[in-house]
Design an enzyme around this catalytic site. Structure first.
Site, PDB file in Angstrom:
ATOM      1  N   CYS A 115       0.807  -1.219   0.000  1.00 19.59           N
ATOM      2  CA  CYS A 115       0.000   0.000   0.000  1.00 19.59           C
ATOM      3  C   CYS A 115       0.843   1.273   0.000  1.00 19.59           C
ATOM      4  O   CYS A 115       0.348   2.342  -0.350  1.00 19.59           O
ATOM      5  CB  CYS A 115      -0.940   0.012   1.208  1.00 19.59           C
ATOM      6  SG  CYS A 115      -2.044  -1.405   1.288  1.00 19.59           S
ATOM      7  N   HIS A 268      -3.420   7.136   2.601  1.00 22.77           N
ATOM      8  CA  HIS A 268      -3.813   5.826   2.093  1.00 22.77           C
ATOM      9  C   HIS A 268      -5.226   5.532   2.585  1.00 22.77           C
ATOM     10  O   HIS A 268      -5.537   5.725   3.759  1.00 22.77           O
ATOM     11  CB  HIS A 268      -2.836   4.766   2.591  1.00 22.77           C
ATOM     12  CG  HIS A 268      -3.281   3.368   2.319  1.00 22.77           C
ATOM     13  ND1 HIS A 268      -3.757   2.967   1.089  1.00 22.77           N
ATOM     14  CD2 HIS A 268      -3.331   2.270   3.124  1.00 22.77           C
ATOM     15  CE1 HIS A 268      -4.077   1.681   1.146  1.00 22.77           C
ATOM     16  NE2 HIS A 268      -3.832   1.243   2.362  1.00 22.77           N
ATOM     17  N   ASN A 298      -9.939  -0.195  -0.137  1.00 22.54           N
ATOM     18  CA  ASN A 298      -8.478  -0.157  -0.096  1.00 22.54           C
ATOM     19  C   ASN A 298      -7.940  -0.692  -1.413  1.00 22.54           C
ATOM     20  O   ASN A 298      -7.989  -1.892  -1.678  1.00 22.54           O
ATOM     21  CB  ASN A 298      -7.976  -1.004   1.080  1.00 22.54           C
ATOM     22  CG  ASN A 298      -6.467  -0.991   1.219  1.00 22.54           C
ATOM     23  OD1 ASN A 298      -5.747  -0.523   0.345  1.00 22.54           O
ATOM     24  ND2 ASN A 298      -5.981  -1.520   2.330  1.00 22.54           N
TER      25      ASN A 298
END
Length: 343
Positions: A115, A268, A298
């Site tokens: 990520c 994020h 996500n």
């Protein structure tokens, strides 16, 4: 030759057509729309098409970014793809994207920091460009996370979505007062078992004696491959909040700035509670935070560029604004970038 200024001159994003709502997930695992929204802030996520690969999404986002910068692939000096879900073990997805865009000759490579991949890639590109190695770099974050989740694991399958975001970076552009300011990166592999996608026979293991294939398949709850995301959610949450708070303080102190100097936080998009905790440490209202987690879920390395692109296409970015990008990932790997917007 060295360059004193690095600017984002083009930006683009791509999300697959298929949208999976929380209501649809209620039919797959023991969960509810209310529970997902309350715990994560996610309402829906986009799912890659059966005939698509990670490189296809990357190409779509890259094409928009190139057009936004007013250039073509022939003007690019290097191409970086941040991804955890490559088309193949090798060659790199970046070389596949290069070919699909019609580019040749210039270097192209992948970066894998899960990520945090885009944040890591932005720091890497900036450093190489400041040293004069490249003038224009195409940086892409692209992920097909739906291909590696266990659709029977209610703790993880609710979290992830697919997509791609891209930026064109240009060195030596006018307006030296704005552009990339700096980055801070960290990692600690001792946390690796808290969040991982484990394959029973990884490429380097002596147990792997069979031919490996990567094929696009029709989506179903049985379509996840042998590699599936595993996460100890509570432990990850606690470490993420601490590390993100620390890295935000670090990068601000490094450049003698305060939280009040930040115009936009672009975090994020993993979990609304982690985002809220980071904003609270910065003493920032959520109306100064890029929020796409409800719509995208996500999307791993695509998360930060997609959130930045969302601000851009909705006309919320203004020249001279100070933007803080940050991400936390499996590994653990985490980091932050500071950019003064110059478009």
């Amino acid at each position: 030759m060295t360059f004193s200024s690095i600017h984002i001159t083009g930006i683009g994003g791509y999300l697959p057509e298929r949208i999976m709502s929380n209501a649809e997930l209620e039919n797959l695992v023991d969960t509810t729309d209310d529970w997902i929204r309350e715990r994560t802030g996610i309402q829906q996520r986009h799912i890659i098409g059966a005939d698509q690969m990670t490189s296809d999404m990357a190409v779509e986002a890259a094409g928009i970014a190139l057009a936004d910068a007013g250039i073509t692939i022939d003007d690019i000096d290097a191409l970086i793809v941040a991804t955890t879900t490559p088309d193949l073990i090798f060659p790199s997805t970046a070389t596949v994207v290069q070919s699909k865009l019609g580019g040749k000759g210039f270097p192209a490579w992948d970066i894998q920091a899960v990520c945090s991949g885009f944040v890591y890639g932005l720091a890497q590109a900036e450093g190489m460009m400041r040293g004069g190695m490249f003038k224009r770099v195409l940086l892409i974050g692209a992920e097909a996370m739906s291909r590696i989740v266990d659709w029977k694991d209610r703790g993880t399958c609710i979290l992830f979505g697919d997509g791609a975001g891209a930026v064109v970076l240009e060195a030596g552009a006018p307006d030296a007062e704005n552009g990339m300011i700096g980055s801070v990166l960290h990692a600690d592999g001792s946390y690796r078992d808290l969040l991982k996608a484990h394959h029973p026979h990884p490429p380097s293991s002596p147990e792997l004696h069979h031919e490996m294939h990567h094929e696009a398949a029709d989506f179903s709850i049985d379509s996840a491959g042998a590699a599936a995301v595993e996460m100890k959610g509570n432990e990850v949450f606690r470490v993420a909040v601490t590390k993100l708070g620390d890295v935000v303080k670090e990068i601000l102190a490094k450049h003698e700035l305060n939280g009040s100097d930040i115009d936009w936080l672009v975090p994020h998009q993993a979990n609304i509670r982690i985002i809220q905790a980071t904003a609270k440490k910065l003493k920032m209202d959520l109306d100064r935070v890029a929020l796409t987690v409800s719509k995208h879920g996500n999307t791993s390395s695509a998360s930060v560029p997609l959130a930045l692109n969302d601000l851009y296409v909705n006309g919320r970015l203004e020249k001279g604004q100070l933007i803080l990008l940050e991400a936390f990932a499996g590994g653990f790997a985490w980091g932050a970038n500071l950019v003064r917007w110059s478009k």
